[in-house]
Design an enzyme around this catalytic site. Structure first.
Site, PDB file in Angstrom:
ATOM      1  N   GLY A 157       0.824  -1.211   0.000  1.00 32.15           N
ATOM      2  CA  GLY A 157       0.000   0.000   0.000  1.00 32.15           C
ATOM      3  C   GLY A 157       0.853   1.254   0.000  1.00 32.15           C
ATOM      4  N   HIS A 199       4.751   2.379  -7.929  1.00 38.72           N
ATOM      5  CA  HIS A 199       3.793   1.267  -8.051  1.00 38.72           C
ATOM      6  C   HIS A 199       2.972   1.406  -9.339  1.00 38.72           C
ATOM      7  CE1 HIS A 199       4.312   1.612  -3.572  1.00 38.72           C
ATOM      8  NE2 HIS A 199       4.543   0.324  -3.743  1.00 38.72           N
TER       9      HIS A 199
END
Ligand code: PAF
Length: 261
Positions: A24, A30
């Site tokens: 996360g 990402h």
């Protein structure tokens, strides 16, 4: 909005082409992993699980940044099909069978973080078992992690291809990391010494550059053989400089391939 899956049963309803494992606090690094995933299939699952096994420092675990809503948005915009958001019990339902990270697991990052790589390998293997993707994408920024995951896949003959993705940097070439949010502007200036050192592509020169920045506390700087992670020798074909150190309370790592591969 993106589909959110919480259990092995949810996952089992579809076949997954690519897994992008994360903890996360998603950022542009990402995002680029998710974009690269699209070259390997259409069904892309992003897992978000802050894995307690890989945190030797419980404060670090507790303070790990969390922003699920923003993460779901980013994953969706980057082109993921679903986010897998498991509970701890879903990942570790019974006695945990830890994966041994071997001797390399205790060196470099592993020397500073006892048990870290065993924790990483254990969760990654479990995620592979649950999602059963054909491919998984990992960033080169965590180069030792990437190497150990590839080694694990070989050792257990896991039916998956590991895709390495290049490091994404900010406008000053600082490698993107969830930890960067903990750096002040002044600390970011100090951290820029890391890329200045790496871009010399030379162990001695890099060391000299780092020494000129007293606010950067070096942990290690090594020239390694990419294919074995042993110290490079003059005849080594594929060399990589790896570095780790502290800017005040924030530990940063980075690496560069020698010869621009
Ligand atoms: O690199 C990370 O974010 C983590 O180590 C990983 C691979 C998701 C395992 O928890």
């Amino acid at each position: 909005m993106i589909e959110v899956l919480n259990s092995a049963d949810d996952l089992a309803r579809q076949k997954w082409d690519v897994l992008v494992p994360t903890m996360g606090a998603l950022h542009a690094g990402h995002q680029s992993l998710i974009k690269i995933a699209q070259n390997y299939g259409q069904k892309i699952a992003v897992s978000i699980f802050v894995n307690p096994l890989q945190f030797e420092n419980k404060n670090d675990l507790h303070n790990y940044p969390k922003n699920i809503e923003a993460d779901l948005q980013l994953a969706y915009k980057a082109g993921a099909t679903a986010v897998f958001l498991p509970s701890e019990i879903e990942i570790y339902p019974g006695k945990i069978e830890k994966v041994d990270a071997g001797l390399l697991g205790d060196l470099y990052e592993g020397a500073a973080r006892a048990g870290h790589f065993s924790g990483v390998l254990t969760v990654v293997k479990r995620l592979f078992e649950l999602v059963k993707p054909k491919f998984a994408v990992f960033g080169e920024k965590d180069y030792q992690q990437l190497f150990l995951i590839k080694q694990m896949v070989k050792k257990f003959q896991l039916p998956i291809d590991i895709i390495s993705a290049p490091t994404i940097r900010d406008q000053n070439n600082l490698a993107l990391s969830s930890r960067n949010t903990r750096l002040s502007e002044q600390e970011k200036q100090v951290a820029n010494v890391i890329f200045q050192a790496l871009s010399t592509e030379n162990l001695q020169l890099a060391s000299a550059v780092l020494k000129k920045q007293p606010s950067f506390k070096l942990d290690y700087l090594n020239l390694i053989d990419e294919d074995s992670f042993a110290e490079a020798v003059p005849s080594t074909k594929n060399k990589r400089l790896i570095v780790a150190g502290w800017v005040n309370q924030v530990r940063l790592i980075d690496n560069i391939a020698i010869g621009g591969r």
